[in-house]
Design an enzyme around this catalytic site. Structure first.
Site, short mmCIF file in Angstrom:
data_model
loop_
_atom_site.label_atom_id
_atom_site.label_comp_id
_atom_site.label_asym_id
_atom_site.label_seq_id
_atom_site.Cartn_x
_atom_site.Cartn_y
_atom_site.Cartn_z
N HIS A 83 1.05 -1.07 -0.16
CA HIS A 83 0.25 -0.25 0.00
C HIS A 83 1.01 1.60 0.33
O HIS A 83 0.73 1.78 -0.67
CB HIS A 83 -0.91 0.02 0.51
N ASP A 112 6.87 22.24 -26.13
CA ASP A 112 6.79 20.87 -25.65
C ASP A 112 7.96 20.36 -24.46
O ASP A 112 8.48 21.71 -23.96
CB ASP A 112 7.29 20.11 -26.57
N TRP A 148 7.23 0.24 3.96
CA TRP A 148 7.03 0.80 2.53
C TRP A 148 8.95 1.44 3.00
O TRP A 148 9.67 1.58 1.83
CB TRP A 148 6.22 2.17 2.26
N SER A 175 13.13 6.38 -13.57
CA SER A 175 12.18 7.31 -14.61
C SER A 175 12.04 8.75 -13.40
O SER A 175 11.87 9.46 -14.68
CB SER A 175 11.17 6.93 -14.38
N SER A 176 12.23 8.76 -12.34
CA SER A 176 12.14 10.00 -11.68
C SER A 176 13.10 10.67 -12.02
O SER A 176 12.95 12.37 -12.10
CB SER A 176 12.08 9.53 -10.00
N HIS A 259 12.95 12.07 3.63
CA HIS A 259 12.50 13.26 3.69
C HIS A 259 12.21 14.06 2.65
O HIS A 259 11.09 14.67 2.66
CB HIS A 259 12.94 13.50 5.35
N GLU A 261 11.66 13.20 0.25
CA GLU A 261 10.75 12.46 -0.73
C GLU A 261 9.74 12.88 0.08
O GLU A 261 8.62 13.94 -1.39
CB GLU A 261 11.32 11.08 -0.23
N TYR A 263 8.56 16.50 1.00
CA TYR A 263 8.78 17.33 0.61
C TYR A 263 8.37 17.26 -1.10
O TYR A 263 7.73 18.20 -1.54
CB TYR A 263 9.58 18.58 1.29
N SER A 274 -1.88 27.45 -5.09
CA SER A 274 -0.97 28.89 -5.40
C SER A 274 -1.57 29.41 -6.54
O SER A 274 -1.68 30.12 -7.28
CB SER A 274 0.40 28.66 -5.56
N HIS A 308 14.41 12.74 12.37
CA HIS A 308 13.74 12.95 13.13
C HIS A 308 12.64 11.78 12.98
O HIS A 308 12.03 11.16 13.83
CB HIS A 308 12.68 14.24 13.27
N HIS A 309 13.04 10.99 11.93
CA HIS A 309 12.49 9.65 11.82
C HIS A 309 12.77 8.54 12.54
O HIS A 309 12.49 7.79 12.67
CB HIS A 309 11.97 9.17 10.85
N THR A 334 6.75 26.82 5.97
CA THR A 334 5.04 26.44 5.76
C THR A 334 3.59 27.34 6.61
O THR A 334 3.36 27.70 5.51
CB THR A 334 5.43 24.89 6.52
N LYS A 337 3.51 29.73 3.97
CA LYS A 337 2.99 29.61 2.50
C LYS A 337 1.32 30.25 3.15
O LYS A 337 0.42 30.32 2.20
CB LYS A 337 3.09 28.49 2.25
N ARG A 456 1.15 0.80 15.11
CA ARG A 456 0.90 0.44 13.77
C ARG A 456 1.78 -0.97 12.93
O ARG A 456 2.30 -1.76 14.20
CB ARG A 456 1.76 1.54 12.65
#
Lengths: 531, 287
Positions: A83, A112, A148, A175-176, A259, A261, A263, A274, A308-309, A334, A337, A456
């Site tokens: 998932h 293009d 994951w 790809s990315s 991390h 990732e 963002y 925006s 922090h993870h 943040t 924004k 979890r």
């Protein structure tokens, strides 16, 4: 040389003055058109979204009541892992790339993307990667069940499914990286004359920074999972203490990718919001320059907060303090924004069509996810709630109500441009209200579960957690079914509906609204002049 | 060389026709991934799928880059397209830097954190005899080994790569001055230096395995040593292939004094592997 002849061969059946796309399946397989590729990305990500959603419903089915009902624990772990992988790498990220493909050339006035063939490959690499992930469910031992994040030493065990997962991640990473290089190059080199960087639409700005983050961190992920692969099969000891390595090192390398990732999955959402908020408030975006600087600050800070993870995996107190304060610092840009969006709405002449509903919903619910993030950042609190449902609630508030709601908002906003038809407003509003209500029914109780100590990634739990889990499961099925409304809205808009002009939204601004709807197959063959 | 321009191709932009190269590449990578994953688990189709996929990938790369070279020589790439190539190659090299950063980071982490931690008081109970001193294969791998020092092969290899950077620059100046003979000669010398480098590295690996008992499975030292130098060697191989393609194109009369980005891109890449080597030479062999 043969390739050049190949082009000749192709051009025989191709009328050079015919402005429509070539027909048939091969149009989609061989296309070099940014709009076709954008469409492919969006459909792919939607299919992956439904796939990952079905896995999530499998999780919620099992958790509806305590005890083991449907799955054995191993398969449950595969469900949570797949998932996560499918939603992150198959649904959210490709969806934003789909938006980038459709919109960046239109917004900067380019014909293009910079590298149209490579653009095709970026998309068509996702398909084999997704196939590898799906195949891994059916091999002996099943799919990867390491979560994951693929933490060692879980990921240095298990069977073929884990290896297929690793190679799938490698291909998605390629790809990315190709997609991001294409986007950065397009934005830096293909803007219409007069469009300076500081006149560029916010969506392009956020994607420029996102693409930079992707190029910086996807190779680090590739390195991390390569080390897992060699630890698994070639006798290295990167994550094995017996050989002088350290499983915690995997977490450091992974989160140095992981991390930024998160963002990567939210900055383009900021870009979409925006655009939508000013359009429906009928005002200019408040604080454009500060938005640009805030986005850049978030990107830079995202590189120095990864640990922090892993507050509970053991690190010196000085390290915990540094990562705690650095993380809290991200709340500043943040906050800039969020306040800018609110200031944009202030005294605006607002209407609440579906894109605006999703945008306002985004600001409200995403900000709640941001606040719980701030709570998680506080080391002593995090030590209590690490790996509980509180964290699950937190990141679903920013990923579902953040990234996903922004994607819905953007789809409703630009779908008239893509299809030439207005979507069904009534169904769109129904989709919004169903989504936001069921979303909160699903995820809000998880805060309480986490604070009460429910871990979890478990298929069974103590009976004290039963009530909130039952509520969350009901909400999840409601949320899942609500997304079928979205499918109906999109299909209806493709097949028909009220025709729209160049600019169906009164307050919309930008070059994409200067071309007809639906946007012709080729746009801006001559660059427009931007004042 | 008069392939028809697609729509959107203006003097400034280049938009190619629909192309089947990307999907071929995707099929190739799918077969390779499936083949590699099944092979390392001893299952079917294993090496067969990997070999077919690899062959298909080589065919795809040959065809795709051939198309690009043809388009470039056909004058289809404007100055703006050239700038796009420059940006993209720079960002690609940046992504490669970050890939190596992961492995350099692993080496740093092992030396500064994980190995000292394995020797601290907490672990004394488990591994009383372990000395947390680099180089180490960790507390549980008992086989003794000799680490790889900087003399002489790595030092010779440093000299080889640095000289290849010089010869490549001479070739570039010759190309700009339209001295094709000098260009072809110095391209050949650059490639030769690169190939000799790889030969020395192969010898070094054989020496490590047979004489020093230093293997990929020699704990964290062997892991970081072989993965860092191995990935570098792989990148030298890729860079050498790039240079060979550029050399062949030079001999066929491709490139103009003012229009030769394929040459420059390959040269940037070569200098990049050169710089990574200097990092390796200091961090892996000396320190």
């Amino acid at each position: 040389m043969s390739a050049v002849l190949d082009q000749h061969g192709h051009s025989h059946g191709h009328d050079d003055h015919h402005h429509g796309p070539p027909s048939g399946l091969m149009r989609w397989v061989m296309t070099t058109n940014h709009k076709d590729i954008g469409t492919l990305y969006l459909w792919f990500s939607f299919i992956m979204f439904l796939t990952g959603g079905v896995l999530a419903l499998g999780i919620r089915m099992e958790l509806f009541q305590p005890g083991l009902q449907y799955w054995n624990p191993e398969f449950f772990n595969q469900l949570t892992t797949m998932h996560g992988l499918i939603m992150v790498f198959g649904a959210i990220m490709p969806a934003f790339v789909g938006f980038a493909n459709w919109l960046i050339p239109l917004q900067i006035g380019a014909p293009d993307m910079a590298f149209a063939r490579m653009n095709n490959w970026s998309f068509w690499l996702l398909v084999p990667a997704a196939m590898l992930l799906v195949i891994s469910f059916f091999v002996p031992g099943g799919a990867t069940a390491a979560g994951w994040t693929l933490y060692a030493p879980l990921s240095t065990q298990m069977g073929l499914g884990m290896d297929l997962g690793i190679f799938a991640m490698h291909i998605m990473g390629a790809s990315s990286i190709m997609g991001s290089i294409n986007i950065v190059t397009t934005i830096l080199n293909m803007r219409a004359p007069g469009m300076t960087l500081m006149k560029m639409p916010m969506f392009c700005w956020t994607w420029l920074i996102t693409a930079y983050l992707l190029i910086a961190v996807m190779p680090v992920l590739a390195g991390a999972i390569t080390m897992v692969l060699t630890d698994r099969h070639f006798g290295t000891s990167f994550f094995n203490a017996a050989g002088g390595g350290d499983p915690v090192m995997y977490q450091h390398i992974f989160w140095f990718f992981g991390h930024p990732e998160v963002y990567i999955m939210i900055l383009p959402a900021f870009g979409i919001i925006s655009h939508v908020v000013p359009a429906f408030a009928r005002k200019q975006l408040f604080g454009y320059a500060s938005m640009v600087y805030a986005t850049s600050s978030i990107a830079i800070l995202s590189f120095i907060v990864w640990a922090h993870h892993m507050f509970t995996t053991g690190m010196p107190a000085s390290g915990q303090l540094f990562f705690m304060y650095a993380t809290m610092l991200i709340a500043v840009p943040t906050g800039v924004k969020v306040f800018n969006w609110i200031a944009t709405m202030w005294k605006g002449s607002m209407t609440f069509e579906t894109p605006m509903l999703f945008a306002v919903g985004f600001i409200f619910v995403f900000t709640m996810g941001g606040f719980t993030g701030l709570i998680c950042a506080v080391t002593p609190i995090d030590i209590q709630i690490q790996d509980t449902y509180y964290v699950v609630a937190h990141f679903h508030y920013v990923l579902v109500a953040g990234s996903l709601f922004a994607l819905f908002s953007g789809t409703y906003y630009w779908i008239p441009k893509w299809t030439g038809h207005m979507y069904d407003e009534g169904l769109g509003k129904l989709h919004f209200w169903a989504s936001i209500i069921f979303f909160n029914i699903t995820f809000f109780p998880m805060h309480f579960l986490g604070l009460a100590g429910m871990p979890r990634r478990i298929p069974d739990y103590a009976t004290q957690f039963a009530d909130f889990n039952a509520i969350a499961s009901v909400g999840a099925f409601g949320f899942g079914l609500s997304q079928l409304i979205f499918l109906v809205v999109v299909l209806k808009a493709i097949k028909g509906g009220a025709k729209v002009g160049d600019k169906p939204w009164e307050g919309a601004e930008g070059l994409e609204w200067t071309v007809p709807s639906p946007a012709p197959y080729h746009t801006f063959e001559t660059a427009p002049q931007v004042k | 060389m008069s392939a028809p321009a697609a729509h959107g191709s203006t003097p400034d932009y280049f938009i190619p026709q629909p192309s089947s190269w990307p999907i071929k590449g995707s099929i190739a990578l799918f077969l390779m991934a499936l083949g590699a994953a099944t092979w390392i688990n001893g299952m079917f189709p294993g090496p067969w799928a990997l070999a077919i996929g690899l062959a298909f990938l080589v065919y795809m790369l040959f065809g795709w880059f051939g198309t690009v070279a043809g388009e470039s020589e056909g004058g289809r790439y404007s100055g703006k397209v050239d700038v796009s190539f420059r940006w993209s190659m720079s960002w690609f090299i940046f992504s490669e830097v970050m890939f190596f950063a992961a492995f350099f980071g692993a080496l740093y982490y092992a030396r500064v954190f994980s190995v000292p931690w394995l020797g601290d008081l907490d672990q004394r109970l488990l591994w009383p005899d372990f000395k947390a001193q680099w180089p180490t294969a960790g507390p549980e791998i008992a086989e003794s080994f000799t680490p790889m020092g900087p003399f002489w092969i790595p030092t010779i290899n440093t000299a080889l790569l640095l000289s290849s950077g010089v010869t490549l620059t001479i070739a570039h100046h010759a190309l700009k001055d339209n001295k094709r003979g000098v260009l072809n000669l110095f391209m050949f010398l650059t490639i030769l230096l690169g190939v000799v480098f790889l030969g020395f590295q192969a010898y070094e690996y054989a020496h490590a395995y047979s004489d020093l008992n230093l293997k990929l499975s020699t704990g964290i030292y062997g892991s970081t040593f072989f993965m860092l130098t191995g990935f570098h060697g792989f990148h030298v191989t890729v860079g050498a292939i790039m240079l060979i393609v550029v050399w062949v194109r030079c001999m066929k009369g491709h490139f103009k004094p003012d229009h030769h980005f394929a040459f420059e891109g390959a040269a940037w890449y070569w200098h990049f592997v050169d710089v990574v080597w200097l990092g390796l030479y200091i961090v892996v062999y000396w320190m």
